[in-house]
Design an enzyme around this catalytic site. Sequence first.
Site, mmCIF file in Angstrom:
data_model
loop_
_atom_site.group_PDB
_atom_site.id
_atom_site.type_symbol
_atom_site.label_atom_id
_atom_site.label_comp_id
_atom_site.label_asym_id
_atom_site.label_seq_id
_atom_site.Cartn_x
_atom_site.Cartn_y
_atom_site.Cartn_z
ATOM 1 N N LYS A 51 0.799 -1.350 0.077
ATOM 2 C CA LYS A 51 -0.073 0.087 0.036
ATOM 3 C C LYS A 51 0.893 1.428 -0.082
ATOM 4 O O LYS A 51 0.318 2.428 -0.449
ATOM 5 C CB LYS A 51 -0.947 -0.047 1.238
ATOM 6 C CG LYS A 51 -2.422 -0.912 1.011
ATOM 7 C CD LYS A 51 -3.209 -0.698 2.148
ATOM 8 C CE LYS A 51 -4.324 -1.737 1.803
ATOM 9 N NZ LYS A 51 -5.327 -1.781 2.765
ATOM 10 N N ASP A 86 -10.315 2.739 1.588
ATOM 11 C CA ASP A 86 -10.507 1.969 2.825
ATOM 12 C C ASP A 86 -11.283 3.068 3.819
ATOM 13 O O ASP A 86 -11.996 2.606 4.638
ATOM 14 C CB ASP A 86 -9.003 1.682 3.561
ATOM 15 C CG ASP A 86 -8.761 0.356 2.639
ATOM 16 O OD1 ASP A 86 -9.551 -0.480 2.269
ATOM 17 O OD2 ASP A 86 -7.409 0.264 3.019
HETATM 18 P P1 NAP Z 1 -0.159 -4.067 8.530
HETATM 19 O O1 NAP Z 1 -0.040 -2.830 7.734
HETATM 20 O O2 NAP Z 1 0.887 -5.184 8.284
HETATM 21 O O3 NAP Z 1 -0.377 -3.452 10.050
HETATM 22 C C1 NAP Z 1 -0.622 -4.578 11.292
HETATM 23 C C2 NAP Z 1 -0.866 -4.064 12.634
HETATM 24 O O4 NAP Z 1 -0.958 -4.962 13.452
HETATM 25 C C3 NAP Z 1 0.339 -3.314 12.880
HETATM 26 O O5 NAP Z 1 -0.058 -2.195 13.761
HETATM 27 C C4 NAP Z 1 1.193 -4.310 14.016
HETATM 28 O O6 NAP Z 1 2.028 -3.707 14.803
HETATM 29 C C5 NAP Z 1 -0.108 -5.031 14.487
HETATM 30 N N1 NAP Z 1 0.233 -6.314 14.998
HETATM 31 C C6 NAP Z 1 0.666 -7.335 14.374
HETATM 32 N N2 NAP Z 1 0.818 -8.564 15.177
HETATM 33 C C7 NAP Z 1 0.813 -7.802 16.337
HETATM 34 C C8 NAP Z 1 1.026 -8.508 17.771
HETATM 35 N N3 NAP Z 1 1.222 -9.700 17.916
HETATM 36 N N4 NAP Z 1 0.588 -7.554 18.891
HETATM 37 C C9 NAP Z 1 0.408 -6.278 18.751
HETATM 38 N N5 NAP Z 1 0.130 -5.855 17.470
HETATM 39 C C10 NAP Z 1 0.229 -6.649 16.339
HETATM 40 O O7 NAP Z 1 -1.727 -4.689 8.187
HETATM 41 P P2 NAP Z 1 -3.217 -3.862 7.702
HETATM 42 O O8 NAP Z 1 -3.375 -3.858 5.995
HETATM 43 O O9 NAP Z 1 -3.195 -2.674 8.356
HETATM 44 O O10 NAP Z 1 -4.256 -5.090 8.066
HETATM 45 C C11 NAP Z 1 -4.479 -5.394 9.375
HETATM 46 C C12 NAP Z 1 -5.772 -6.235 9.771
HETATM 47 O O11 NAP Z 1 -6.891 -5.286 9.113
HETATM 48 C C13 NAP Z 1 -5.485 -7.449 8.989
HETATM 49 O O12 NAP Z 1 -6.238 -8.352 9.870
HETATM 50 C C14 NAP Z 1 -6.417 -7.302 7.576
HETATM 51 O O13 NAP Z 1 -7.151 -8.274 7.182
HETATM 52 C C15 NAP Z 1 -7.412 -5.934 8.312
HETATM 53 N N6 NAP Z 1 -7.956 -5.385 7.042
HETATM 54 C C16 NAP Z 1 -9.109 -5.578 6.566
HETATM 55 C C17 NAP Z 1 -9.624 -4.919 5.701
HETATM 56 C C18 NAP Z 1 -11.303 -4.870 5.309
HETATM 57 O O14 NAP Z 1 -11.671 -4.440 4.278
HETATM 58 N N7 NAP Z 1 -12.118 -5.259 6.317
HETATM 59 C C19 NAP Z 1 -9.127 -3.908 4.957
HETATM 60 C C20 NAP Z 1 -7.556 -3.791 5.235
HETATM 61 C C21 NAP Z 1 -7.204 -4.619 6.286
HETATM 62 P P3 NAP Z 1 3.289 -3.495 14.884
HETATM 63 O O15 NAP Z 1 3.431 -2.052 13.869
HETATM 64 O O16 NAP Z 1 4.043 -3.267 16.035
HETATM 65 O O17 NAP Z 1 4.175 -4.422 13.768
#
Ligand code: NAP
Length: 281
Positions: free
Chosen positions: A67, A103
Amino acid sequence: MTTKRAYVIGHPIGHSRSPLMHGYWISEHGLDARYDKLDVPPRSIGDFFERFRRERFIGANVTIPHKLAVMEHVDRIEDEAMAMGAVNCLYWDGDVLVGGNTDAQGILGSLDESVPGWDADAGQAFVYGAGGAARAAAYAFRNRGLRVAICNRTRQKAKELAAHLGAGVTAHGLEDLPGLLAEADVVINTTSLGMAGQPPNDLDLCALRPGAVVYDAVYTPLETDMVRKARASGHPAVGGLGMLLNQGAEGFRRWFGILPTITSELRQILEDDIRHLTPGA
Ligand code: NAP
């Protein structure tokens, strides 16, 4: 006339439900088009854009981990996507390849649908996480006039996002969690915690104010533990499927000039698919 082609790119990409959703709308509107998944590892992002331009794909969705990286490959970035600092949607404006972000519309559209009037008296939003989905959430809530607290395991990422968004947005580490939850009118989980195959989401919702709205961007499973616990204690709670559908509809409109309807039939098709492929969903 040749078939219009659109893709969702990510790495990995096997989990994506976007082809099912866009395929439904393409056939509903009788379009000569197709929408497929494309696994694009980070090293191949330049090759993808070269192909996108050469073969004149009609558009694409962009997901983890691209992204931010795609921003340097487009000709123009929509103001909203620039403000969020992330792109989830590629489309053409004439011969100009544009990076947009749908989003935030996905989050707000699904909240407005599911909890009408949720923002009437809301002043404070709590965003858990500081990745791609958090960028959209923090931007969306700030634009609805709420103050936003971003809390992330890696505090530095929360600080960078808060600094990018500017006034009204604060950054926190996990030690601030209890106080932030107690002050929030709306809470969103944008971490991957609670997603099938990921560690559980242990946010303690006991501190929440009565009536505080809970949102989980995760949609596998359809009802996460966080959503289930929030509902059990009387909070309005929304899962991430509505975000997927609403952001998808906005992308479809940019490619085909039609804002498709989110029918109950489509929602059911996606729910069935998620239940089928996610044990316990
Ligand atoms: P991303 O950019 O990889 O961000 C992941 C986030 O999760 C970061 O803030 C990370 O923290 C945190 N995290 C991961 N493991 C963790 C742990 N063990 N303890 C605490 N924090 C943790 O991913 P993203 O694109 O934002 O997506 C995140 C979630 O949103 C996913 O489940 C995805 O499926 C969902 N999502 C849904 C939609 C929808 O349309 N519904 C759209 C986009 C995303 P750190 O920075 O510390 O690593």
